[in-house]
Scaffold this motif. Structure first.
Motif, PDB file in Angstrom:
ATOM      1  N   VAL A   1       0.861  -1.185   0.000  1.00 40.04           N
ATOM      2  CA  VAL A   1       0.000   0.000   0.000  1.00 40.04           C
ATOM      3  C   VAL A   1       0.898   1.236   0.000  1.00 40.04           C
ATOM      4  O   VAL A   1       1.814   1.339   0.826  1.00 40.04           O
ATOM      5  CB  VAL A   1      -0.930   0.021   1.223  1.00 40.04           C
ATOM      6  CG1 VAL A   1      -1.745   1.307   1.258  1.00 40.04           C
ATOM      7  CG2 VAL A   1      -1.855  -1.194   1.209  1.00 40.04           C
ATOM      8  N   LEU A   2       0.646   2.146  -0.918  1.00 38.64           N
ATOM      9  CA  LEU A   2       1.432   3.370  -1.025  1.00 38.64           C
ATOM     10  C   LEU A   2       0.734   4.506  -0.290  1.00 38.64           C
ATOM     11  O   LEU A   2      -0.408   4.853  -0.604  1.00 38.64           O
ATOM     12  CB  LEU A   2       1.624   3.759  -2.499  1.00 38.64           C
ATOM     13  CG  LEU A   2       2.234   2.694  -3.420  1.00 38.64           C
ATOM     14  CD1 LEU A   2       2.380   3.243  -4.830  1.00 38.64           C
ATOM     15  CD2 LEU A   2       3.573   2.208  -2.879  1.00 38.64           C
ATOM     16  N   GLY A   3       1.419   5.077   0.693  1.00 40.14           N
ATOM     17  CA  GLY A   3       0.844   6.166   1.468  1.00 40.14           C
ATOM     18  C   GLY A   3       1.778   7.356   1.519  1.00 40.14           C
ATOM     19  O   GLY A   3       2.727   7.462   0.739  1.00 40.14           O
ATOM     20  N   GLY A   4       1.533   8.263   2.446  1.00 40.64           N
ATOM     21  CA  GLY A   4       2.311   9.488   2.522  1.00 40.64           C
ATOM     22  C   GLY A   4       1.887  10.463   1.435  1.00 40.64           C
ATOM     23  O   GLY A   4       1.011  10.179   0.614  1.00 40.64           O
ATOM     24  N   GLU A   5       2.509  11.624   1.414  1.00 36.68           N
ATOM     25  CA  GLU A   5       2.115  12.662   0.466  1.00 36.68           C
ATOM     26  C   GLU A   5       2.241  12.195  -0.982  1.00 36.68           C
ATOM     27  O   GLU A   5       1.348  12.412  -1.811  1.00 36.68           O
ATOM     28  CB  GLU A   5       2.970  13.923   0.678  1.00 36.68           C
ATOM     29  CG  GLU A   5       2.784  14.581   2.039  1.00 36.68           C
ATOM     30  CD  GLU A   5       3.804  14.100   3.057  1.00 36.68           C
ATOM     31  OE1 GLU A   5       4.243  12.927   2.959  1.00 36.68           O
ATOM     32  OE2 GLU A   5       4.159  14.885   3.948  1.00 36.68           O
ATOM     33  N   THR A   6       3.353  11.515  -1.287  1.00 36.49           N
ATOM     34  CA  THR A   6       3.579  11.075  -2.658  1.00 36.49           C
ATOM     35  C   THR A   6       2.606   9.977  -3.052  1.00 36.49           C
ATOM     36  O   THR A   6       2.019  10.003  -4.139  1.00 36.49           O
ATOM     37  CB  THR A   6       5.025  10.576  -2.825  1.00 36.49           C
ATOM     38  OG1 THR A   6       5.932  11.636  -2.497  1.00 36.49           O
ATOM     39  CG2 THR A   6       5.289  10.112  -4.242  1.00 36.49           C
ATOM     40  N   GLY A   7       2.419   8.988  -2.168  1.00 39.61           N
ATOM     41  CA  GLY A   7       1.493   7.907  -2.477  1.00 39.61           C
ATOM     42  C   GLY A   7       0.077   8.396  -2.645  1.00 39.61           C
ATOM     43  O   GLY A   7      -0.652   7.950  -3.531  1.00 39.61           O
ATOM     44  N   HIS A   8      -0.327   9.349  -1.801  1.00 45.95           N
ATOM     45  CA  HIS A   8      -1.686   9.877  -1.881  1.00 45.95           C
ATOM     46  C   HIS A   8      -1.878  10.700  -3.149  1.00 45.95           C
ATOM     47  O   HIS A   8      -2.907  10.603  -3.825  1.00 45.95           O
ATOM     48  CB  HIS A   8      -1.975  10.731  -0.647  1.00 45.95           C
ATOM     49  CG  HIS A   8      -3.373  11.274  -0.597  1.00 45.95           C
ATOM     50  ND1 HIS A   8      -4.481  10.460  -0.539  1.00 45.95           N
ATOM     51  CD2 HIS A   8      -3.842  12.552  -0.606  1.00 45.95           C
ATOM     52  CE1 HIS A   8      -5.570  11.207  -0.508  1.00 45.95           C
ATOM     53  NE2 HIS A   8      -5.211  12.472  -0.555  1.00 45.95           N
ATOM     54  N   ALA A   9      -0.871  11.509  -3.498  1.00 44.86           N
ATOM     55  CA  ALA A   9      -0.976  12.340  -4.695  1.00 44.86           C
ATOM     56  C   ALA A   9      -1.011  11.483  -5.959  1.00 44.86           C
ATOM     57  O   ALA A   9      -1.744  11.784  -6.903  1.00 44.86           O
ATOM     58  CB  ALA A   9       0.198  13.318  -4.759  1.00 44.86           C
ATOM     59  N   GLY A  10      -0.221  10.410  -5.990  1.00 41.95           N
ATOM     60  CA  GLY A  10      -0.187   9.546  -7.165  1.00 41.95           C
ATOM     61  C   GLY A  10      -1.444   8.729  -7.355  1.00 41.95           C
ATOM     62  O   GLY A  10      -1.852   8.437  -8.476  1.00 41.95           O
ATOM     63  N   GLY A  11      -2.077   8.327  -6.229  1.00 50.69           N
ATOM     64  CA  GLY A  11      -3.328   7.587  -6.271  1.00 50.69           C
ATOM     65  C   GLY A  11      -3.251   6.287  -7.047  1.00 50.69           C
ATOM     66  O   GLY A  11      -2.206   5.630  -7.115  1.00 50.69           O
ATOM     67  N   GLU A  12      -4.368   5.911  -7.651  1.00 51.42           N
ATOM     68  CA  GLU A  12      -4.449   4.643  -8.375  1.00 51.42           C
ATOM     69  C   GLU A  12      -3.550   4.634  -9.606  1.00 51.42           C
ATOM     70  O   GLU A  12      -3.045   3.571 -10.003  1.00 51.42           O
ATOM     71  CB  GLU A  12      -5.900   4.365  -8.779  1.00 51.42           C
ATOM     72  CG  GLU A  12      -6.830   4.072  -7.608  1.00 51.42           C
ATOM     73  CD  GLU A  12      -6.441   2.822  -6.863  1.00 51.42           C
ATOM     74  OE1 GLU A  12      -5.768   1.944  -7.452  1.00 51.42           O
ATOM     75  OE2 GLU A  12      -6.797   2.706  -5.672  1.00 51.42           O
ATOM     76  N   ALA A  13      -3.346   5.791 -10.216  1.00 49.15           N
ATOM     77  CA  ALA A  13      -2.485   5.842 -11.399  1.00 49.15           C
ATOM     78  C   ALA A  13      -1.063   5.429 -11.042  1.00 49.15           C
ATOM     79  O   ALA A  13      -0.434   4.633 -11.758  1.00 49.15           O
ATOM     80  CB  ALA A  13      -2.498   7.249 -11.991  1.00 49.15           C
TER      81      ALA A  13
END
Length: 377
Positions: free
Chosen positions: A318-330
């Protein structure tokens, strides 16, 4: 479940529980059901627990007398009398606080025993602020938010902070170049509040929140990658959060890697993987190669996810943090495709759904569990 004089699961055959032990087990079972499902009638408690009607009647009476449950309504308009009474946990029996302590801010939320949020506040912290005044302002913020929530006193407080938590003492260790006020704030809260104060790594809390409330709700094993101003990982294997022997499991920012200007030290992760994967490095990478944010992030995230897949085989990242959230499903889909090319192990990659709220949510869950363990017995 267990009736008085019965044998609970895991108890040695031929060794029946004492009446007091049986009552404690039954009470805890009923309280957990009420916490998870909401108000229930005595009949519903009987069905859910498998306990006898007299045993349920006794435990309901005990729990009301202890102030843990109360009548909150009736089960339907057509039913009246004792059998229709709905019993619920007394939510204001205890109040909880959760803190998200970052380098430049503190956020706090106060909730009741069932996790209902009653008040929230935040405080920006300047980079050149003196530690003493910062601690006083942050501690006062917690006290003021508690009053705004109508809490006479806080029962349990969980502080989410970057860095290593010593598993033997529960203290925030001075190993990552954190601002001095981080550790001073924890000490100040312990002195000023009549509450149990728990400290937990912020990434572990975010991972817990995604497992209970977010993207990993269907997974017993997964790796959570925090990609932001700092980098880290939270690791769930077989339903358990793994902290490591010294509390450092997931501290991927300290990994020495080629391509940086130096090597990390015992107290500073500059020169380690943090220097390649933090927000500043991702932004610089994108500018250098003309990549948009999520494409630049994908280069780094894919490498880290593949490494976790090869070493831990969590089956899901699971990708989280500012970068993971900004990138989202893409971003998640691109990382998953890249991991498939790098690792022979099938690994799903998902975008975290809680964003910046993950740390506070995980801290609130942790404070609630601590309070219920003590109150429920």
């Amino acid at each position: 479940m267990i009736n008085s004089g019965g044998t609970p699961s895991g108890r040695i055959p031929g060794m029946p529980a004492s009446p007091s032990t049986a009552r404690a087990i039954n009470d805890r079972l009923a309280l957990e059901l009420l916490q998870q499902q909401g108000p229930l009638t005595a009949g519903q408690l009987k069905t859910e627990t498998g306990l006898s009607r007299p045993t349920v009647a006794d435990l309901v009476e005990r729990l009301q007398a202890s102030g843990l449950i109360r009548v909150v309504g009736e089960s339907g308009a057509d039913r009246r009398g004792p059998n229709a009474r709905l019993y619920g946990i007394v939510a204001d029996r205890a109040h909880l606080a959760a803190l998200d302590v970052r380098t430049e801010s503190v956020a706090v939320v106060v909730a009741d025993l069932l996790g209902t949020r009653l008040a929230e506040a935040s405080l920006p912290i300047g980079g050149d602020s003196e530690p003493g005044p910062v601690v006083q302002r942050a501690a006062a913020l917690v006290e003021r938010t508690s009053r705004d929530a109508g809490a006479a006193a806080l029962h349990s407080v969980c502080v989410g902070a970057p860095g290593l938590i010593d598993p033997s003492t529960g203290e925030l260790r001075d190993t990552t170049g954190l601002p001095a006020w981080h550790r001073m704030l924890v000490a100040a809260l312990q002195q000023r509040l009549p509450a149990r104060v728990i400290v937990e790594n912020e990434t572990n809390l975010a991972a817990l929140a995604e497992q209970r409330l977010g993207a990993a709700g269907d997974r017993d094993s997964f790796a959570f990658l925090w990609l932001g101003q700092g980098v880290g990982a939270g690791i769930f294997l077989d339903g358990r959060l793994r902290r490591g022997a010294s509390g450092g499991a997931g501290e991927i920012g300290f990994l020495p890697v080629p391509g940086t200007a130096g090597i990390p030290s015992a107290v500073d992760c500059d020169g380690g993987f943090h220097s390649l994967a933090g927000t500043a490095a991702i932004r610089e990478l994108g500018q250098r190669y003309g990549l948009v944010g999520e494409s630049a992030a994908g280069v780094v995230a894919a490498a880290v996810a593949a490494d976790h897949a090869a070493v831990l085989d969590p089956g899901c990242v699971v990708l989280g943090g500012e970068t993971g959230h900004a990138g989202g499903e893409a971003l998640a889909s691109r990382v998953e495709a890249r991991v498939a090319a790098l690792s022979p192990l099938p690994t799903q990659v998902r975008a975290g759904v809680l964003g910046d709220a993950a740390v506070l949510s995980g801290a609130l869950l942790t404070a609630g569990e601590a309070a219920r363990r003590e109150l429920f017995g």
